[in-house]
Structure formats: C-alpha cells, structure tokens
Enzyme design. Sequence first.
Site, PDB file in Angstrom:
ATOM      1  N   ARG A   1      -2.153  10.655   6.675  1.00 55.73           N
ATOM      2  CA  ARG A   1      -2.256   9.261   7.110  1.00 55.73           C
ATOM      3  C   ARG A   1      -1.869   8.309   5.989  1.00 55.73           C
ATOM      4  O   ARG A   1      -2.240   8.523   4.846  1.00 55.73           O
ATOM      5  CB  ARG A   1      -3.691   8.959   7.543  1.00 55.73           C
ATOM      6  CG  ARG A   1      -3.945   7.503   7.874  1.00 55.73           C
ATOM      7  CD  ARG A   1      -5.352   7.272   8.369  1.00 55.73           C
ATOM      8  NE  ARG A   1      -6.353   7.352   7.326  1.00 55.73           N
ATOM      9  CZ  ARG A   1      -6.766   6.318   6.573  1.00 55.73           C
ATOM     10  NH1 ARG A   1      -6.245   5.123   6.746  1.00 55.73           N
ATOM     11  NH2 ARG A   1      -7.702   6.485   5.667  1.00 55.73           N
TER      12      ARG A   1
ATOM     13  N   GLN B   1      -7.459  14.753   4.775  1.00 55.83           N
ATOM     14  CA  GLN B   1      -6.909  13.957   3.678  1.00 55.83           C
ATOM     15  C   GLN B   1      -7.851  13.862   2.483  1.00 55.83           C
ATOM     16  O   GLN B   1      -9.012  13.493   2.635  1.00 55.83           O
ATOM     17  CB  GLN B   1      -6.598  12.544   4.171  1.00 55.83           C
ATOM     18  CG  GLN B   1      -6.002  11.658   3.086  1.00 55.83           C
ATOM     19  CD  GLN B   1      -5.421  10.383   3.651  1.00 55.83           C
ATOM     20  OE1 GLN B   1      -6.159   9.486   4.042  1.00 55.83           O
ATOM     21  NE2 GLN B   1      -4.108  10.310   3.724  1.00 55.83           N
TER      22      GLN B   1
ATOM     23  N   LEU C   1     -15.355   6.029  -2.981  1.00 56.63           N
ATOM     24  CA  LEU C   1     -13.954   5.623  -2.971  1.00 56.63           C
ATOM     25  C   LEU C   1     -13.617   4.499  -3.931  1.00 56.63           C
ATOM     26  O   LEU C   1     -14.375   3.544  -4.085  1.00 56.63           O
ATOM     27  CB  LEU C   1     -13.569   5.187  -1.561  1.00 56.63           C
ATOM     28  CG  LEU C   1     -12.055   5.087  -1.374  1.00 56.63           C
ATOM     29  CD1 LEU C   1     -11.468   6.477  -1.236  1.00 56.63           C
ATOM     30  CD2 LEU C   1     -11.702   4.227  -0.191  1.00 56.63           C
TER      31      LEU C   1
ATOM     32  N   GLU D   1      -7.210   2.143  -2.689  1.00 53.79           N
ATOM     33  CA  GLU D   1      -5.796   2.191  -3.041  1.00 53.79           C
ATOM     34  C   GLU D   1      -5.306   0.789  -3.412  1.00 53.79           C
ATOM     35  O   GLU D   1      -4.282   0.628  -4.079  1.00 53.79           O
ATOM     36  CB  GLU D   1      -5.036   2.719  -1.826  1.00 53.79           C
ATOM     37  CG  GLU D   1      -3.625   3.112  -2.084  1.00 53.79           C
ATOM     38  CD  GLU D   1      -3.062   3.952  -0.941  1.00 53.79           C
ATOM     39  OE1 GLU D   1      -3.760   4.881  -0.473  1.00 53.79           O
ATOM     40  OE2 GLU D   1      -1.946   3.678  -0.517  1.00 53.79           O
TER      41      GLU D   1
ATOM     42  N   PHE E   1       0.859  -1.183   0.000  1.00 50.11           N
ATOM     43  CA  PHE E   1       0.000   0.000   0.000  1.00 50.11           C
ATOM     44  C   PHE E   1       0.892   1.229   0.000  1.00 50.11           C
ATOM     45  O   PHE E   1       2.073   1.138   0.345  1.00 50.11           O
ATOM     46  CB  PHE E   1      -0.867  -0.008   1.274  1.00 50.11           C
ATOM     47  CG  PHE E   1      -2.353   0.101   1.013  1.00 50.11           C
ATOM     48  CD1 PHE E   1      -3.005  -0.816   0.204  1.00 50.11           C
ATOM     49  CD2 PHE E   1      -3.110   1.111   1.613  1.00 50.11           C
ATOM     50  CE1 PHE E   1      -4.376  -0.737  -0.007  1.00 50.11           C
ATOM     51  CE2 PHE E   1      -4.484   1.205   1.411  1.00 50.11           C
ATOM     52  CZ  PHE E   1      -5.120   0.281   0.598  1.00 50.11           C
TER      53      PHE E   1
ATOM     54  N   ARG F   1      -0.644   9.642  -0.181  1.00 57.77           N
ATOM     55  CA  ARG F   1      -1.879  10.178  -0.764  1.00 57.77           C
ATOM     56  C   ARG F   1      -1.815  11.670  -1.067  1.00 57.77           C
ATOM     57  O   ARG F   1      -2.373  12.128  -2.058  1.00 57.77           O
ATOM     58  CB  ARG F   1      -3.047   9.903   0.193  1.00 57.77           C
ATOM     59  CG  ARG F   1      -3.386   8.437   0.216  1.00 57.77           C
ATOM     60  CD  ARG F   1      -4.471   8.108   1.189  1.00 57.77           C
ATOM     61  NE  ARG F   1      -4.765   6.687   1.078  1.00 57.77           N
ATOM     62  CZ  ARG F   1      -5.575   6.024   1.891  1.00 57.77           C
ATOM     63  NH1 ARG F   1      -6.164   6.652   2.902  1.00 57.77           N
ATOM     64  NH2 ARG F   1      -5.794   4.755   1.711  1.00 57.77           N
TER      65      ARG F   1
ATOM     66  N   HIS G   1     -11.642  12.356   2.419  1.00 57.32           N
ATOM     67  CA  HIS G   1     -11.668  10.985   2.880  1.00 57.32           C
ATOM     68  C   HIS G   1     -11.506  10.830   4.384  1.00 57.32           C
ATOM     69  O   HIS G   1     -12.158  10.002   5.011  1.00 57.32           O
ATOM     70  CB  HIS G   1     -10.547  10.239   2.165  1.00 57.32           C
ATOM     71  CG  HIS G   1     -10.504   8.774   2.429  1.00 57.32           C
ATOM     72  ND1 HIS G   1     -11.594   7.964   2.235  1.00 57.32           N
ATOM     73  CD2 HIS G   1      -9.522   7.967   2.885  1.00 57.32           C
ATOM     74  CE1 HIS G   1     -11.275   6.708   2.547  1.00 57.32           C
ATOM     75  NE2 HIS G   1     -10.038   6.693   2.954  1.00 57.32           N
TER      76      HIS G   1
ATOM     77  N   HIS H   1      -8.315  11.685  -0.604  1.00 60.17           N
ATOM     78  CA  HIS H   1      -7.880  10.420  -1.199  1.00 60.17           C
ATOM     79  C   HIS H   1      -7.774  10.661  -2.699  1.00 60.17           C
ATOM     80  O   HIS H   1      -8.671  11.256  -3.287  1.00 60.17           O
ATOM     81  CB  HIS H   1      -8.916   9.334  -0.888  1.00 60.17           C
ATOM     82  CG  HIS H   1      -8.439   7.946  -1.177  1.00 60.17           C
ATOM     83  ND1 HIS H   1      -8.204   7.501  -2.448  1.00 60.17           N
ATOM     84  CD2 HIS H   1      -8.151   6.908  -0.353  1.00 60.17           C
ATOM     85  CE1 HIS H   1      -7.794   6.238  -2.392  1.00 60.17           C
ATOM     86  NE2 HIS H   1      -7.749   5.856  -1.127  1.00 60.17           N
TER      87      HIS H   1
END
Lengths: 599, 246
Positions: free
Chosen positions: A411, A234, A250, A253, A121, A310, A376, A236
């Site tokens: 994050r 954040q 969403l 990822e 990730f 991100r 997000h 995304h």
Amino acid sequence: MIEVQRHEHDVIVIGAGGAGLRAAIEASLQGCRVALICKSLLGKAHTVMAEGGAAAALGNVFPEDNWKVHFRDTMRGGKMHNNWRMAMIHAQEAPDRIRELEAWGALFDRTADGRINQRPFGGHTYSRLAHVGDRTGLEMIRVLQDKAVHCGVDVFMECTVIKLAVVDGKVCGALGYWRESGRFVLFRAHAVVLATGGIGKAWAITSNSWEYTGDGHALAYDAGAELIDMEFVQFHPTGMVWPPSVRGILVTEGVRGEGGVLLNNQGRRFMFDYMPEMYRGDFAETEEEADAWVTGDRKKNRRPPELLTRDVVSKAIVAEVKAGRGSPHGGVFLDIASKRDPEYIKKKLPSMYHQFKELAGVDITKEPMEVGPTVHYVMGGVKVDPETQAATVPGLFAAGEVAGGMHGANRLGGNSLSDLLVFGRRAGLGAAEYAKRQGRLPEIPQNLVNETVEWALAPFERSGGENPYQVQEDLRRTMQENCGIVRDQAGLEQALADLAKLKERAMRTGITGSREYNPGWHTCLDLHSQLTVAEMVVRSCMERKESRGAHTRFDYPDSDPNWERKEVVVRRDGDRMEVKVVPQPEIPEELMTIIKEGA
Amino acid sequence: MAKRVFRLFRGQGNTGQLVDYELECDEGMVVLDAVHRIQAEQAPDLACRWNCKAGKCGSCSAEINGKPRLMCMTRLSDYPPDRPITITPMKAFPLIKDLVTDVSWNYEVNRRLPEFKPRPPDFPDGSWRMYQYEVERAQEFRKCIECFLCQDVCHVLRTHRKHDEFIGPAFLTRAAAYETHPLDTNDRATYLKEQGGIGYCNITKCCTEVCPESIAITDNAIIPLKERVVDRHYDPLRAIVRLLKG
Ligand SMILES: Cc1cc2nc3c(=O)[nH]c(=O)nc-3n(C[C@H](O)[C@H](O)[C@H](O)COP(=O)(O)OP(=O)(O)OC[C@H]3O[C@@H](n4cnc5c(N)ncnc54)[C@H](O)[C@@H]3O)c2cc1C
Ligand code: SF4
Ligand code: SF4
Ligand code: FES
C-alpha cells in the site's frame, strides 16, 4: 437460559473507524436503520492515529495531477497486484470524498490560494496528501463521527462482535458482548458491513493497538467468505525503536515527506544505494538534487529516495542493520533537524515532536531519531466486489483495512484514508441496496446463539488454566521471528507448528474475576481471531513461492513472472483451511497504457 | 531499573480499595506499560482503557498521584523511585471498574451541541476558499482528543456535579471549534448560555493546565465564547452604563 439482548436493524456496521463510519452514514442517508458497533469508545479507532494524510488527485498543488497518475502510482506501488477496478474507482472518487469531508466540517491545511493543501508522500508522483499537520486521522474521524451521530445512526460502543449469524447461506446478524457488563447481545439485520481494520497485534513489533486482532478477517472466514492476499503484510519502515516500551510506535512518513533523511551509522544517506529498477529515473540521484527538491523547485528536481515505497525502504533498513551499519538500538537514523529549522518542524510535525520529546527524551529539532520497521497494515483481506464491496457470502460486505485487493502487494502511504472514504461509502450503498431487496428478517436459531455463548464463557470454567496474555505474547513472538519482513520455508513451517500448539493452549486459557470489564477474558476470545488470522498469513506466505512487494522470501528472492497477477485465496472448508491460487481479472488494454506511461 | 510499587484502585460500582503491586521496571517505561505488566503478570482482570499508546486517542485517562493525566504519556522516571505511584480512575464520572469510568455522558453532550452548518459553497463545484490564517484558530480546538481530563478536573463537574447544567470545558472547546470555523453559520450563543451553562465557568484555568494537547481552553475558547454570549444577550442596563462610562 442465558439472557441475550436483541436489536433489529436494516444494516449493521461492525467497526467505527473511517470505513465503518462512512458506511454507516451512507446506509443511513439511503434511509436504512443502521447500527454501528465498535470495541472501543467512539472516535478511538485506528483511524484517529493516522498522521500523514489522505491521498486524492485534487491537483491543488500540481495541476497536472489527475486520477490516471494516481491510479498508475497505486498499481506500481502495489507491484501490479492490485484489483485494477478498485484502484481505478479509488483514484477517480477520492477527490470527491475529500471535498465532501470539507463540506461536513473538516479543516485541512491550505495552499497559499486558499485550497486544500497537499503534501508529498512515498510512491506518489505528485504532492497528493490532503492533511492537517500530522493529525489527519483525528480530523477525519471527528468529522465522520459527528456526521454519523447527527444522521441518526445507533451507536453501540465497547461492544465486541464474536460471531456472524449465517442462515440459509446468508449473513443476517451478529452476536457480541458488552465489554462493560459481559452480557451478550444479538443484532439482526439484512446486511452486515465489516469495517474492523487490521491484524497487526499478532506481531511483537507493531504500530497497531489491542483492537487489531483481526476479528473481521476471522468473522468472515468463519462465515465461509473468501479472503485474498493474506501474505502481504506491510512493515512500515519507521517505527520507534527506543526505549523498549515504545518499540513499534509509528513515526509518520510525513517526516520524510517534509525533508527528513535516513542515515546509517557512518552518516551515509543509504537509500541512494537501494534504487529498484522499476523506479530508476524517477528519483533524485544526488543529495544536492534531493535537497533542492525539498526546499526549492519540485518541478525541476526529482524526489529524494527516502520517498521510495515502504517495502523498498523497510528492506533497505534491514540490510543496513544486518551489515553492521545500524544505530545503537538496532535501527537507523532519521534526521530532519539538519534539514529544517525548529519552528518549521514543530509546525508541520507537532505530534512527532511531542511524541519523541515525551516518550524518548529526544528533541527532533536538534537530534536524529532512531527508527526501524514495524508491522503496520495488512493489504490482504476479505475478497469483495469492487463496485459494492460485497463479500463472497450474501449479506456480507467489507470495507477499509479488512477488505483485500485495493492495495495489491504494497500500500502507498495516504491511500488508506482515501480508501476508507471511497469504499466505506460504496459498502454502505451496497449494503443498503441489498437490504432493501430482502424480505423479512430471518429468525436466528437459538442453538446458534447458545453454542457461541457457551464457547465464550468457557474460560471462566477453567480458572487455573493458561494465562491468555502469555499465549498472546508467544504468538506475537513466533510471528515476529518466523513470519517477519523476510521469510523462508523453514521459518514458516516452524510458525505453523507453533500455531498448532498455541491453538491447543488457547483452548485451555482460563480466567478469574467477573464478566464485567475483564480484559483477561477479552484476550481469551481475541486469541481465536488472532490464531485464525496468523494461520491464514503463514499458509499464504508458504503458497507464494516468490518475492513481491511486501512479501519477501529468502529462498525465492525474485519476482516470478509465473506468479504475476495470481492471488492466493483462503477459505474455510469444514475445519480445514483451504488455500488455492487463482488468476486475477485481466487489466484492460487502455489501463495498461496508463500504467506504462512515463514508466 | 529496580522494583517499584504501584498503588492501584481496584473496585466496582460503589466499592473498592487501593491495592499495591510490586513490579520490575525497565528504562523508558510509562505508567500504561506498568498497568499492562500488572495485567499480564498479576491481575488479568484489571480494567483499563487504551488504544494508541502515543497520546493520540485520549483513551487512557486516569489520575496519577491525584493529577489527571494520560497514562501512556507519563514516564515513570518523572516520579521518585522509592515512593509508590498511585493510579486511580477519573473522579468526575461514574466508576465502571478499576481504572475505567462511564464517560457516556460526554457523548450525549456532544450530540446535543448545535451542529456544523456551512455557508453555501463559494464555487459551483461545491468548494470553498479558506486561507491558512483563517483555519488556524479553529484548528487549535480541533486538536482535542476527547480524553475528558479537562472535564475531570473542572470543579463544576468534579465537585459540584453540575453535569445536567454544564457541558464542561471539553465541549466549550468543541463549540469554539465550530464557532471559529470559517464556514460555519450556526448560532450557539443561546445554547451555550441556557443549556451549556457557560456562566458556571469562573475561569480558574485548571482545565487548560491538564490538557495534553496544550489547548488554551480558558483563554482562547471559553473567554471569547463568554464574550460572544454577553454580546448577544446583552443587558440594556449594562449597555447604558457602558455607554455613560464612554
Ligand atoms: C499510527 C498509524 C498511522 C497511520 N497513518 C496513516 C496515514 O497517514 N495515511 C493513511 O492513509 N493511513 C494511515 N494509517 C493506516 C490507517 O490509519 C488505517 O489503515 C485505517 O485507519 C483503518 O481504518 P478502518 O476504518 O479500516 O479501521 P479502524 O479505524 O481501525 O477501525 C476499526 C474499527 O473496528 C472495530 N472493531 C474491530 N473488531 C471488532 C469487533 N470484533 N467487534 C466490534 N468492533 C470491532 C474497532 O473498535 C474500530 O472501531 C495509519 C495507521 C496507524 C496505526
Ligand atoms: S476555567 Fe472554567 S471550565 Fe476550566 S476548569 Fe475552571 S471553571 Fe472549569
Ligand atoms: S480539550 Fe484537552 S483536556 Fe479537554 S478533552 Fe480535549 S484534549 Fe482532553
Ligand atoms: S492510549 Fe491513546 S492517548 Fe493514551
């Protein structure tokens, strides 16, 4: 007089996502009488939607992984702005929390030798995310839900908390209403754990649901607690952009983790052009190397640049679109069809396949997806003690997305699910220990209850007033326009001015119909939280005159060394929002060595 | 896109009627979008449930033109534009208001289901080894998003109202998830027969048809459970017959 139902517990937990459930389980295992309260039905919290996985340095795929590497990745991903102690505890305890989940019944995908499998990730050096296809959150929440129920936790579902009771400077209860009947209910307890999740519903384009009105943030604020880092929201990089009705939903990822690439309308893999200095040398420099990493040797080759953090990927997408290289509907292309065969895609990303097929008429095994940034997650939140998750007001605790500090300025994907488990447990423990030290439950003065009830019922007196949905929509529009991915002073000032007007309008909202299951009424009340939280974000953004992680300013495009390891703190001072800047605790030498290693 | 008519159930408790709303619709809209737009523009107190808007949470269950479905995964373009789309609440559960029903019975049933009990860990560090092929069977059942659409369509609950005697396909699926869990040691056969009412299911497969997660509820969950129950509570006479038949 208004009739108010009453309950007494040792600990109440507000929120039944991963953090709230884990906290409730722990407090219950400590012998406390626990109430778990949530706005939706049990099992429907945001945690259920999490797709990609939970990050923990189990070392099942890469034996060289350990807490130190996870800690370093988290700190670097958070632009060194994280609360170092939380990042450390998180990296150290996450593997145990994942194994514990397995003992409670979770069935993660397996490695060839029968251990919990781990997927790569963004921002994680090694493959680190324990996962179940792309429905990890569902697995997690079901296991926790069943565990909590069998632990004897009292569950109150479809019950919304609107006020925390503070008596003699201590939080000792909460007032809420039943969504079904519109009746009020008072919970008295020695300790209250907030686990209400995030705030994303204040923006027009978001992956978040109606629940994310920032209630926990606002409840803590009203109770006098300090909040930190509210400027770090954040975006995304990959939300759906077409058709309009699904905008913001969403796209995990995990698509990039499984080899998906980002392309502009000229077919270029543009992420190669956006490598930040900090990560140079960690990522593949050619498409060949990136492809070899995906399909072959992960030890000899470096990761594709699509797996940058991100904040970096979101900003790159915005830049491409701005330069006229975007997709037809204002995003970019995310292509996995040309990288993996259809069977593999359907097996590893079944719900993405389903989602695009059903909602956009796109077959992701054959065509690229169109994606763009979506709000997000909020890194900021209630300031807590890293060991016990205690807030700055006695009796109050916070865990999960509503708590601040763990993720710093940005994050990493997968670090939230593990955060929920690690700090959910610690909050439950902290609250239980605190509760045991208290004497009798304090009485909650009737006028405190009456005032709140009166406020809550006021919209019924104003039939013909402002439409609450319209106010909410206007709020979301101004936040999207003026407090988006890239901010500047003029925009933020505009947002603040708009918020002032919206607040007045919110006080005039009216509603028709009865108190029973009336979403219009619920929206009137949610507006209070949303407007409070939006103001915290805007003021914090104004204060931080630099760019760092998820907070980017046109007018201050660079990171400023003077801002390093300083946090913006928000607190209620009477009717005024007090904003101040305080230095963060210094990172110990030996941890700095860990962070710098391999950098 | 042009205007469309939505025929929504509006009501509470024992009373209610279908009300028509005319609405301007855009490309790509799903039924839940239409309901939200009606809420925002015409009926602010219209009750409905939703969370994820992507078929992941199982909150937005309702009946669309009489068929149990998730509102967020049902596109308007699947219906002829010149006819109203009718949206009503699930029938198998008591009505609260408009499209919202009281599904708490399901949570009660779930709590009574004998819980997961793992075998002792394989290793001193408390871990187990399980292989992908072993976990896959249970994973199918664990995809359940608790939308309760299968409960809604099952005639045992919907028509015969056997809520006190039958746990319904959703919890037979949950039981199958436990029973096929490679680590589980608990025994649910007696429970399924006596309290679970598995005998009520006559394998009509209606539940499988409506499951948005495409779980093969009848074939993969219920039938093997029925076999397990029969094996456990086997009837000596039948066993002799079986023996004689060879
Ligand atoms: C689509 C999507 C995918 C994601 N994928 C991942 C991933 O792969 N990996 C990862 O690590 N993270 C992921 N995240 C982020 C992560 O899922 C969330 O940050 C996390 O689940 C938040 O958990 P929580 O326990 O803090 O809150 P939630 O799970 O959101 O729960 C909040 C709870 O609080 C309750 N609540 C709120 N306000 C009130 C109130 N006033 N009164 C009573 N109850 C209230 C709600 O009803 C709910 O029960 C994803 C998020 C989304 C939206
Ligand atoms: S197959 Fe059994 S459980 Fe499923 S709908 Fe038919 S009777 Fe009900
Ligand atoms: S088995 Fe399928 S239809 Fe039944 S509740 Fe689960 S997801 Fe819904
Ligand atoms: S809103 Fe979650 S399934 Fe429809």
